[in-house]
Design an enzyme around this catalytic site. Structure first.
Site, PDB file in Angstrom:
ATOM      1  N   ALA A 259       0.878  -1.188   0.000  1.00 49.47           N
ATOM      2  CA  ALA A 259       0.000   0.000   0.000  1.00 49.47           C
ATOM      3  C   ALA A 259       0.904   1.224   0.000  1.00 49.47           C
ATOM      4  O   ALA A 259       1.752   1.367   0.882  1.00 49.47           O
ATOM      5  CB  ALA A 259      -0.891  -0.022   1.240  1.00 49.47           C
TER       6      ALA A 259
ATOM      7  N   VAL B  77       4.421  -1.242   3.521  1.00 48.27           N
ATOM      8  CA  VAL B  77       4.307   0.188   3.188  1.00 48.27           C
ATOM      9  C   VAL B  77       5.206   0.507   2.002  1.00 48.27           C
ATOM     10  O   VAL B  77       6.425   0.287   2.033  1.00 48.27           O
ATOM     11  CB  VAL B  77       4.710   1.053   4.406  1.00 48.27           C
ATOM     12  CG1 VAL B  77       4.599   2.533   4.049  1.00 48.27           C
ATOM     13  CG2 VAL B  77       3.842   0.714   5.614  1.00 48.27           C
ATOM     14  N   LYS B  78       4.580   1.026   0.945  1.00 49.40           N
ATOM     15  CA  LYS B  78       5.315   1.330  -0.286  1.00 49.40           C
ATOM     16  C   LYS B  78       5.759   2.792  -0.233  1.00 49.40           C
ATOM     17  O   LYS B  78       4.931   3.702  -0.072  1.00 49.40           O
ATOM     18  CB  LYS B  78       4.395   1.077  -1.483  1.00 49.40           C
ATOM     19  CG  LYS B  78       5.105   0.667  -2.744  1.00 49.40           C
ATOM     20  CD  LYS B  78       4.085   0.181  -3.766  1.00 49.40           C
ATOM     21  CE  LYS B  78       4.727  -0.132  -5.098  1.00 49.40           C
ATOM     22  NZ  LYS B  78       3.717  -0.383  -6.138  1.00 49.40           N
ATOM     23  N   VAL B  79       7.061   3.003  -0.371  1.00 53.10           N
ATOM     24  CA  VAL B  79       7.664   4.328  -0.166  1.00 53.10           C
ATOM     25  C   VAL B  79       8.468   4.699  -1.415  1.00 53.10           C
ATOM     26  O   VAL B  79       9.250   3.882  -1.908  1.00 53.10           O
ATOM     27  CB  VAL B  79       8.619   4.270   1.058  1.00 53.10           C
ATOM     28  CG1 VAL B  79       9.310   5.600   1.278  1.00 53.10           C
ATOM     29  CG2 VAL B  79       7.876   3.830   2.311  1.00 53.10           C
TER      30      VAL B  79
END
Ligand code: G3P
Length: 222
Positions: free
Chosen positions: A60, A86-88
């Site tokens: 996400a 967590v996509k950063v």
């Protein structure tokens, strides 16, 4: 090599899950918008819906670009479900946030990676996954698969534990080339996964087997 599906479309995710070969899901803001998922409550609910279809990791993506914003958003996304990664984005504050998340045990996927240098930063910051976009490199006449080879070689040389998640895959050939290169994961559209099934000799061979079986079943019993 693990297979993730790169979509926010629930029926495509279900179809891939039913095939029995799916290991996870990646999404991004464009894929969410494509499905018409807008508004924070709907977006968060959609991530949970995806987690309830599959048993693997679900990426996400944050939309903040400053350190404190990325951290706050990432912590909120990670608290939604244990499968959330967590996509950063690969930007300066993103790298700082990757390091922070790593120290807190929050799993991450560093996205928008287009060079080996960027992949080294992601690994050193403790990203769980790094996402090189090979199709978009091919689009500008650079060799996307070659980048996967380079990153895998560097990570193996130095024992980095960040998993190479080949992204922006457009075809079954991309999937095979990523497997040859030693990618840990390929995230693909459903069409590319299903296209792996196709071979004309399979179709011709099956048609002949079925025709012969029919002849046999129609022959008199002796
Ligand atoms: O996972 C990243 C991917 O969604 C980008 O794919 O086809 O938009 O380059 P594409």
């Amino acid at each position: 090599m693990k297979f993730f599906i790169d979509t926010a479309n629930l029926s495509q995710i279900k179809e891939a899950e039913d095939l029995g070969v799916l290991d996870g899901v990646t999404t991004n803001p464009s894929l969410m918008a494509k499905e018409g998922i807008t508004g924070q409550d709907n977006i968060l609910k959609h991530y949970v819906d995806i987690c309830n279809i599959v048993s693997g990791d679900v990426s996400a993506e944050v939309i903040s670009t400053d350190f404190h914003g990325i951290v706050a958003e990432g912590e909120m996304l990670a608290s939604l479900h244990k499968q959330i990664v967590v996509k950063v984005p690969m930007i300066k504050d993103g790298v700082k946030a990757l390091k922070y998340f790593s120290s807190k045990g929050i799993r991450t996927n560093c996205t928008l990676v287009f060079s080996a240098g960027q992949s080294i930063l992601a690994a050193k910051a403790g990203a769980t996954y790094v996402s090189p976009f090979l199709g978009r490199l091919d689009d500008i006449n650079q060799d996307g698969v070659e980048l996967i080879h380079q990153i895998v070689h560097i990570y193996r040389t130095y024992g980095y534990t960040t998993q190479v998640l080949a992204a922006s895959i457009r075809s079954p050939l991309h999937i095979v080339k990523c497997a040859e290169a030693g990618a840990d994961v390929a995230t693909c559209p459903l069409s590319a996964i299903l296209d792996l099934l196709k071979h004309p000799l399979t179709d011709i061979g099956l048609a002949k087997f079925l025709a012969d079986a029919k002849k046999f079943s129609e022959s008199p019993v002796r």
